[in-house]
Write an enzyme that holds these catalytic residues in place. Sequence first.
Site, PDB file in Angstrom:
ATOM      1  N   TYR A 128     -16.628 -16.415 -12.745  1.00  0.00           N
ATOM      2  CA  TYR A 128     -17.059 -15.020 -12.825  1.00  0.00           C
ATOM      3  C   TYR A 128     -16.161 -14.281 -13.811  1.00  0.00           C
ATOM      4  O   TYR A 128     -14.931 -14.325 -13.680  1.00  0.00           O
ATOM      5  CB  TYR A 128     -17.020 -14.333 -11.466  1.00  0.00           C
ATOM      6  CG  TYR A 128     -17.562 -12.917 -11.562  1.00  0.00           C
ATOM      7  CD1 TYR A 128     -18.914 -12.713 -11.829  1.00  0.00           C
ATOM      8  CD2 TYR A 128     -16.734 -11.810 -11.462  1.00  0.00           C
ATOM      9  CE1 TYR A 128     -19.427 -11.431 -11.968  1.00  0.00           C
ATOM     10  CE2 TYR A 128     -17.242 -10.527 -11.596  1.00  0.00           C
ATOM     11  CZ  TYR A 128     -18.582 -10.343 -11.856  1.00  0.00           C
ATOM     12  OH  TYR A 128     -19.092  -9.079 -12.007  1.00  0.00           O
ATOM     13  N   ASN A 210     -13.789  -7.174  -8.689  1.00  0.00           N
ATOM     14  CA  ASN A 210     -13.431  -6.012  -7.881  1.00  0.00           C
ATOM     15  C   ASN A 210     -13.387  -6.371  -6.399  1.00  0.00           C
ATOM     16  O   ASN A 210     -13.542  -7.531  -6.016  1.00  0.00           O
ATOM     17  CB  ASN A 210     -14.388  -4.849  -8.160  1.00  0.00           C
ATOM     18  CG  ASN A 210     -15.829  -5.171  -7.785  1.00  0.00           C
ATOM     19  OD1 ASN A 210     -16.096  -6.063  -6.981  1.00  0.00           O
ATOM     20  ND2 ASN A 210     -16.759  -4.444  -8.365  1.00  0.00           N
ATOM     21  N   SER A 233      -4.766  -6.050  -9.302  1.00  0.00           N
ATOM     22  CA  SER A 233      -3.635  -6.599 -10.035  1.00  0.00           C
ATOM     23  C   SER A 233      -2.343  -5.862  -9.700  1.00  0.00           C
ATOM     24  O   SER A 233      -2.359  -4.692  -9.302  1.00  0.00           O
ATOM     25  CB  SER A 233      -3.902  -6.517 -11.538  1.00  0.00           C
ATOM     26  OG  SER A 233      -2.934  -7.242 -12.247  1.00  0.00           O
ATOM     27  N   GLN A 255      -0.288  -3.097 -16.227  1.00  0.00           N
ATOM     28  CA  GLN A 255      -1.127  -3.409 -15.071  1.00  0.00           C
ATOM     29  C   GLN A 255      -1.805  -2.173 -14.503  1.00  0.00           C
ATOM     30  O   GLN A 255      -2.800  -2.281 -13.779  1.00  0.00           O
ATOM     31  CB  GLN A 255      -0.297  -4.085 -13.990  1.00  0.00           C
ATOM     32  CG  GLN A 255       0.266  -5.426 -14.407  1.00  0.00           C
ATOM     33  CD  GLN A 255      -0.806  -6.368 -14.921  1.00  0.00           C
ATOM     34  OE1 GLN A 255      -1.703  -6.766 -14.186  1.00  0.00           O
ATOM     35  NE2 GLN A 255      -0.740  -6.727 -16.197  1.00  0.00           N
ATOM     36  N   HIS A 258      -5.843  -1.418 -15.452  1.00  0.00           N
ATOM     37  CA  HIS A 258      -6.910  -2.381 -15.206  1.00  0.00           C
ATOM     38  C   HIS A 258      -8.225  -1.755 -14.787  1.00  0.00           C
ATOM     39  O   HIS A 258      -9.282  -2.311 -15.079  1.00  0.00           O
ATOM     40  CB  HIS A 258      -6.474  -3.417 -14.178  1.00  0.00           C
ATOM     41  CG  HIS A 258      -5.933  -4.662 -14.812  1.00  0.00           C
ATOM     42  ND1 HIS A 258      -6.710  -5.519 -15.547  1.00  0.00           N
ATOM     43  CD2 HIS A 258      -4.689  -5.198 -14.838  1.00  0.00           C
ATOM     44  CE1 HIS A 258      -5.987  -6.522 -15.997  1.00  0.00           C
ATOM     45  NE2 HIS A 258      -4.738  -6.358 -15.580  1.00  0.00           N
ATOM     46  N   GLU A 324       1.976 -10.761  -7.773  1.00  0.00           N
ATOM     47  CA  GLU A 324       1.150 -11.549  -8.679  1.00  0.00           C
ATOM     48  C   GLU A 324       1.946 -11.883  -9.948  1.00  0.00           C
ATOM     49  O   GLU A 324       2.011 -13.028 -10.373  1.00  0.00           O
ATOM     50  CB  GLU A 324      -0.105 -10.754  -9.042  1.00  0.00           C
ATOM     51  CG  GLU A 324      -1.010 -11.438 -10.045  1.00  0.00           C
ATOM     52  CD  GLU A 324      -2.145 -10.542 -10.494  1.00  0.00           C
ATOM     53  OE1 GLU A 324      -3.121 -11.066 -11.054  1.00  0.00           O
ATOM     54  OE2 GLU A 324      -2.058  -9.304 -10.307  1.00  0.00           O
ATOM     55  N   HIS A 325       2.538 -10.859 -10.548  1.00  0.00           N
ATOM     56  CA  HIS A 325       3.363 -11.027 -11.744  1.00  0.00           C
ATOM     57  C   HIS A 325       4.772 -10.512 -11.450  1.00  0.00           C
ATOM     58  O   HIS A 325       4.925  -9.394 -10.948  1.00  0.00           O
ATOM     59  CB  HIS A 325       2.810 -10.222 -12.923  1.00  0.00           C
ATOM     60  CG  HIS A 325       1.361 -10.453 -13.204  1.00  0.00           C
ATOM     61  ND1 HIS A 325       0.381  -9.531 -12.875  1.00  0.00           N
ATOM     62  CD2 HIS A 325       0.723 -11.492 -13.772  1.00  0.00           C
ATOM     63  CE1 HIS A 325      -0.803  -9.996 -13.239  1.00  0.00           C
ATOM     64  NE2 HIS A 325      -0.628 -11.186 -13.789  1.00  0.00           N
ATOM     65  N   ASP A 358      -1.142 -13.054 -19.568  1.00  0.00           N
ATOM     66  CA  ASP A 358      -2.543 -12.648 -19.496  1.00  0.00           C
ATOM     67  C   ASP A 358      -3.370 -13.266 -20.607  1.00  0.00           C
ATOM     68  O   ASP A 358      -4.554 -13.559 -20.420  1.00  0.00           O
ATOM     69  CB  ASP A 358      -2.655 -11.121 -19.592  1.00  0.00           C
ATOM     70  CG  ASP A 358      -2.560 -10.445 -18.240  1.00  0.00           C
ATOM     71  OD1 ASP A 358      -2.592 -11.154 -17.218  1.00  0.00           O
ATOM     72  OD2 ASP A 358      -2.464  -9.199 -18.200  1.00  0.00           O
ATOM     73  N   GLU A 412      -3.563 -42.559  21.956  1.00  0.00           N
ATOM     74  CA  GLU A 412      -4.553 -41.495  21.741  1.00  0.00           C
ATOM     75  C   GLU A 412      -5.857 -41.767  22.491  1.00  0.00           C
ATOM     76  O   GLU A 412      -6.837 -41.036  22.311  1.00  0.00           O
ATOM     77  CB  GLU A 412      -4.797 -41.324  20.243  1.00  0.00           C
ATOM     78  CG  GLU A 412      -3.528 -40.901  19.505  1.00  0.00           C
ATOM     79  CD  GLU A 412      -3.755 -40.654  18.016  1.00  0.00           C
ATOM     80  OE1 GLU A 412      -4.918 -40.726  17.551  1.00  0.00           O
ATOM     81  OE2 GLU A 412      -2.753 -40.366  17.317  1.00  0.00           O
ATOM     82  N   HIS A 417     -10.562 -47.598  17.904  1.00  0.00           N
ATOM     83  CA  HIS A 417      -9.614 -47.567  16.795  1.00  0.00           C
ATOM     84  C   HIS A 417      -8.654 -48.756  16.886  1.00  0.00           C
ATOM     85  O   HIS A 417      -8.405 -49.465  15.896  1.00  0.00           O
ATOM     86  CB  HIS A 417      -8.805 -46.264  16.798  1.00  0.00           C
ATOM     87  CG  HIS A 417      -9.534 -45.083  16.254  1.00  0.00           C
ATOM     88  ND1 HIS A 417     -10.665 -44.573  16.850  1.00  0.00           N
ATOM     89  CD2 HIS A 417      -9.285 -44.295  15.164  1.00  0.00           C
ATOM     90  CE1 HIS A 417     -11.075 -43.525  16.161  1.00  0.00           C
ATOM     91  NE2 HIS A 417     -10.258 -43.340  15.125  1.00  0.00           N
TER      92      HIS A 417
END
Length: 429
Positions: A128, A210, A233, A255, A258, A324-325, A358, A412, A417
């Site tokens: 996207y 968004n 951001s 930032q 944005h 984030e940054h 970026d 178990e 098994h």
Amino acid sequence: MKRLCYDHSGFEKSLAALYGRPAYPPEAEKAANEVISAISERGDEAVAEYAAKFDKVNLKPSEFRLSKEEIDDIASDCSRDNRRAIKRALENIRDFALRTKPRSWTGSPRPGVMVGEKFTPMRRVGAYIPGGTAPLVSTVLHTAGIAAAAGVEEIVAATPPNGVHPETIYAMKQAGVTEIYRLGGIYAIAAMAVGTETISPVEKIVGPGNAYVTAAKKLLFGKVSIDLVAGPSEIMVIADGRANPAFVAADLLSQAEHGSGLEQAVLVSDSTKLLNAVEKELERQKAVLPRLATVDRVVENGMFFIKTKDLEQACKIAGDYAPEHLEIQTEDPDKYAKLVSAAGAIFLADWTPESCGDFSAGPSHVLPTAGSAKSFSGLSTSAFMRRSSIVKYSRTALQREIDIIEHFGAMERLAAHGFAGTVRKSNGK
């Protein structure tokens, strides 16, 4: 702008509120759920309705996807200089992606036993690309470009009808996109995830968006794989008294522009002098920015200046905030980077603005936000690959470990098994 100081009452409480920022508001999920349900039930018809409702365009299902002729025509308007910038950035991004691409391997940890990993590219993924407020050309490279480096055969890109910019379309061609849809927001995410009469579903959806796009991706997780539940951001800068106030201010503002007004920009320093100088510089630089209304909202509601007793405390705050940054503009930034426990991406020294990441540095700019860097990492080639473990035993090797299988089967209460091992003690060739 909000000021916090380590020796003021309520400091820890204010930090806790800052750490607890949400990825998106609750109402976004309700709206996303309605759109997903409608498209799941009515396919192309619902997609066309939402294109008209949200993006004010009337599209027939046959017009959702750009034709090859349309792609070539739109991309031809990308200037020579922009083409050169796109190609150079893509080279850097592909180089990093290939360097970090997982490799299949096998090894023998014990005689007669072979184990390993097999990595296989996904077949079809969706990217996207937001474009409502600005053409995010770089996001094409940081999603589709990495998918192509991973070996994905079918790369589907969706961008809002008003986001079909020449630079974006040219970047899609260069990055390896195989299908382009002029669809936006929730309805684009839903169409790629559940599929319609004209859009085949994808296996994974990546890319920012968004609050509504983020909510849609979260709701569709399980139906498809997603990269991250990423909110607005954000940037945090750790700076000491020797940092350049103009550099710090510019990076904080990078930032803030944005578009949602919900972004955050946080400066953490042990120097009151530096904090004051950056505040003055912000006002000077802000006055010449074109998207002033958006920037002003962030400066007023999402910008924080935090005074710490020392840089070690600043690093602790950074790890708890998990930005984030994260920029570290200090003397010996490598030293302080080692003290930070969580961040999506870390940019070291005065000459490394976040905008390098970026656009052109190499690692993807699709990164965890809202504190999720404590649990998630940014997009990489591994996100577009399936991992299968490989195991192979010889008869002799299995005989040495049958007792382990039998004991665990008994512990178990999984008799079949255990018997799958027992049956091989004396039978078979």
